[in-house]
Design an enzyme around this catalytic site. Structure first.
Site, PDB file in Angstrom:
ATOM      1  N   LEU A  23       0.854  -1.188   0.000  1.00  0.00           N
ATOM      2  CA  LEU A  23       0.000   0.000   0.000  1.00  0.00           C
ATOM      3  C   LEU A  23       0.888   1.236   0.000  1.00  0.00           C
ATOM      4  O   LEU A  23       1.953   1.240   0.641  1.00  0.00           O
ATOM      5  CB  LEU A  23      -0.903   0.016   1.243  1.00  0.00           C
ATOM      6  CG  LEU A  23      -2.005  -1.048   1.286  1.00  0.00           C
ATOM      7  CD1 LEU A  23      -2.721  -1.018   2.630  1.00  0.00           C
ATOM      8  CD2 LEU A  23      -2.996  -0.856   0.139  1.00  0.00           C
ATOM      9  N   GLU A  30      -8.138   3.569   8.640  1.00  0.00           N
ATOM     10  CA  GLU A  30      -8.723   3.164   7.363  1.00  0.00           C
ATOM     11  C   GLU A  30      -8.705   1.634   7.261  1.00  0.00           C
ATOM     12  O   GLU A  30      -9.646   1.018   6.756  1.00  0.00           O
ATOM     13  CB  GLU A  30      -7.945   3.825   6.218  1.00  0.00           C
ATOM     14  CG  GLU A  30      -8.741   4.019   4.941  1.00  0.00           C
ATOM     15  CD  GLU A  30      -8.881   2.764   4.117  1.00  0.00           C
ATOM     16  OE1 GLU A  30      -9.931   2.579   3.478  1.00  0.00           O
ATOM     17  OE2 GLU A  30      -7.931   1.943   4.114  1.00  0.00           O
TER      18      GLU A  30
HETATM   19  N1  NAP Z   1      -5.398   0.442  -2.079  1.00  0.00           N
HETATM   20  C1  NAP Z   1      -6.083  -0.667  -2.008  1.00  0.00           C
HETATM   21  O1  NAP Z   1      -7.265  -0.667  -1.600  1.00  0.00           O
HETATM   22  C2  NAP Z   1      -5.437  -1.964  -2.418  1.00  0.00           C
HETATM   23  C3  NAP Z   1      -6.149  -3.169  -2.344  1.00  0.00           C
HETATM   24  C4  NAP Z   1      -5.510  -4.338  -2.747  1.00  0.00           C
HETATM   25  C5  NAP Z   1      -4.214  -4.305  -3.212  1.00  0.00           C
HETATM   26  N2  NAP Z   1      -3.554  -3.132  -3.261  1.00  0.00           N
HETATM   27  C6  NAP Z   1      -2.192  -3.056  -3.772  1.00  0.00           C
HETATM   28  O2  NAP Z   1      -2.209  -3.506  -5.121  1.00  0.00           O
HETATM   29  C7  NAP Z   1      -0.999  -4.201  -5.418  1.00  0.00           C
HETATM   30  C8  NAP Z   1      -1.318  -5.623  -5.824  1.00  0.00           C
HETATM   31  O3  NAP Z   1      -2.250  -5.608  -6.883  1.00  0.00           O
HETATM   32  P1  NAP Z   1      -1.917  -6.150  -8.343  1.00  0.00           P
HETATM   33  O4  NAP Z   1      -2.964  -5.634  -9.262  1.00  0.00           O
HETATM   34  O5  NAP Z   1      -0.494  -5.865  -8.666  1.00  0.00           O
HETATM   35  O6  NAP Z   1      -1.994  -7.722  -8.157  1.00  0.00           O
HETATM   36  P2  NAP Z   1      -3.192  -8.682  -7.689  1.00  0.00           P
HETATM   37  O7  NAP Z   1      -4.415  -8.402  -8.477  1.00  0.00           O
HETATM   38  O8  NAP Z   1      -3.313  -8.672  -6.220  1.00  0.00           O
HETATM   39  O9  NAP Z   1      -2.594 -10.087  -8.093  1.00  0.00           O
HETATM   40  C9  NAP Z   1      -2.327 -10.359  -9.447  1.00  0.00           C
HETATM   41  C10 NAP Z   1      -2.266 -11.860  -9.603  1.00  0.00           C
HETATM   42  O10 NAP Z   1      -3.541 -12.415  -9.300  1.00  0.00           O
HETATM   43  C11 NAP Z   1      -3.803 -13.495 -10.179  1.00  0.00           C
HETATM   44  N3  NAP Z   1      -4.962 -13.139 -11.009  1.00  0.00           N
HETATM   45  C12 NAP Z   1      -5.403 -11.895 -11.305  1.00  0.00           C
HETATM   46  N4  NAP Z   1      -6.516 -11.977 -12.065  1.00  0.00           N
HETATM   47  C13 NAP Z   1      -6.762 -13.273 -12.241  1.00  0.00           C
HETATM   48  C14 NAP Z   1      -7.768 -13.993 -12.928  1.00  0.00           C
HETATM   49  N5  NAP Z   1      -8.755 -13.382 -13.594  1.00  0.00           N
HETATM   50  N6  NAP Z   1      -7.731 -15.346 -12.923  1.00  0.00           N
HETATM   51  C15 NAP Z   1      -6.759 -15.991 -12.251  1.00  0.00           C
HETATM   52  N7  NAP Z   1      -5.766 -15.367 -11.570  1.00  0.00           N
HETATM   53  C16 NAP Z   1      -5.778 -14.034 -11.576  1.00  0.00           C
HETATM   54  C17 NAP Z   1      -2.545 -13.704 -10.984  1.00  0.00           C
HETATM   55  O11 NAP Z   1      -1.754 -14.571 -10.177  1.00  0.00           O
HETATM   56  P3  NAP Z   1      -0.664 -15.599 -10.787  1.00  0.00           P
HETATM   57  O12 NAP Z   1       0.462 -14.730 -11.235  1.00  0.00           O
HETATM   58  O13 NAP Z   1      -0.348 -16.477  -9.621  1.00  0.00           O
HETATM   59  O14 NAP Z   1      -1.336 -16.308 -11.903  1.00  0.00           O
HETATM   60  C18 NAP Z   1      -1.939 -12.307 -11.014  1.00  0.00           C
HETATM   61  O15 NAP Z   1      -0.551 -12.283 -11.237  1.00  0.00           O
HETATM   62  C19 NAP Z   1      -0.157  -4.104  -4.155  1.00  0.00           C
HETATM   63  O16 NAP Z   1       0.658  -2.949  -4.237  1.00  0.00           O
HETATM   64  C20 NAP Z   1      -1.212  -3.952  -3.076  1.00  0.00           C
HETATM   65  O17 NAP Z   1      -0.673  -3.328  -1.892  1.00  0.00           O
HETATM   66  C21 NAP Z   1      -4.136  -1.955  -2.874  1.00  0.00           C
END
Ligand code: NAP
Length: 189
Positions: A23, A30
């Protein structure tokens, strides 16, 4: 299957939600707001659930996962992946179906990241979007996809309408309701 799918997200100006797998801010109250809402049990007293991408799962410190008092679903494309205390799913639809089998009615919270939000915002099960708007421009590498048209601001007695302050960061909460089938079904209950 009367599942409600809610999105919950905190984003800064420009829609940023994450940086370097974490984050972009530390906002303790929050986080408590997130925890309180996603644990909330509805009228049918079904345990609620969270669905997240693998990277969001990894971003949660090991001692805090699975997120307690909620079913945890983790999306991954890798077969055979194990997430202790959580169920691995290969799509958002898979998670919705599994939750539907375990709970006659209940709320599944899409908690990020980018592509999970993208899928949830397009889902016919989408009910509400809970957004925390952080009043700051912070460098991010992960972003909230655009919200779909047709979301209407609504009130939720558990969500403050006041501006919040933590350290030197101010933010406010928004609750938006979909005009789709899930919202119509909820209104008919
Ligand atoms: N501000 C907020 O409210 C908030 C909330 C959540 C997260 N975050 C931040 O967001 C970042 C992480 O998010 P991100 O978008 O990079 O990654 P993510 O969506 O958490 O994870 C991505 C991974 O999820 C799997 N995936 C995604 N869509 C899929 C689907 N349709 N079917 C199957 N597997 C799927 C894949 O895993 P595999 O590679 O294993 O296939 C992909 O590499 C971090 O910085 C976190 O701190 C912020």
């Amino acid at each position: 299957m009367s599942i409600r799918l809610n999105v919950i997200v905190a984003c800064c100006e420009g829609g940023g939600i994450g940086i370097n797998g974490e984050l972009p801010w530390r906002l303790r109250k929050e986080m408590q707001h997130f925890s309180r809402l996603t644990r909330r049990v509805g009228t049918q007293e079904q345990q609620s659930a969270v669905v997240m991408g693998r990277k969001t799962w990894v971003s949660i410190p090991e001692k805090f996962r699975p997120l307690p008092h909620r079913l945890n679903y983790v999306l991954t494309t890798s077969k055979g992946s194990v997430f202790p205390g959580a169920e691995a799913c290969n799509s958002l639809e898979d998670a919705i179906e599994r939750y539907g089998h375990s709970a006659a009615g209940g709320t599944l919270w899409a908690i990020g990241g980018h592509s999970i939000y993208e899928a949830a915002l397009k889902s016919p099960f989408l009910y509400r979007v809970y957004v925390t708007r952080v009043h700051a421009s912070i460098t991010c590498d992960t972003f909230l996809p655009p919200l779909p048209p047709g979301l209407t601001p609504v009130s939720d007695s558990d969500v403050s309408t006041e501006q919040q302050l933590e350290g030197d960061i101010t933010y406010h909460y928004e609750v938006l309701q979909s005009s789709g089938d899930a919202a119509s079904a909820a209104a008919a209950e």
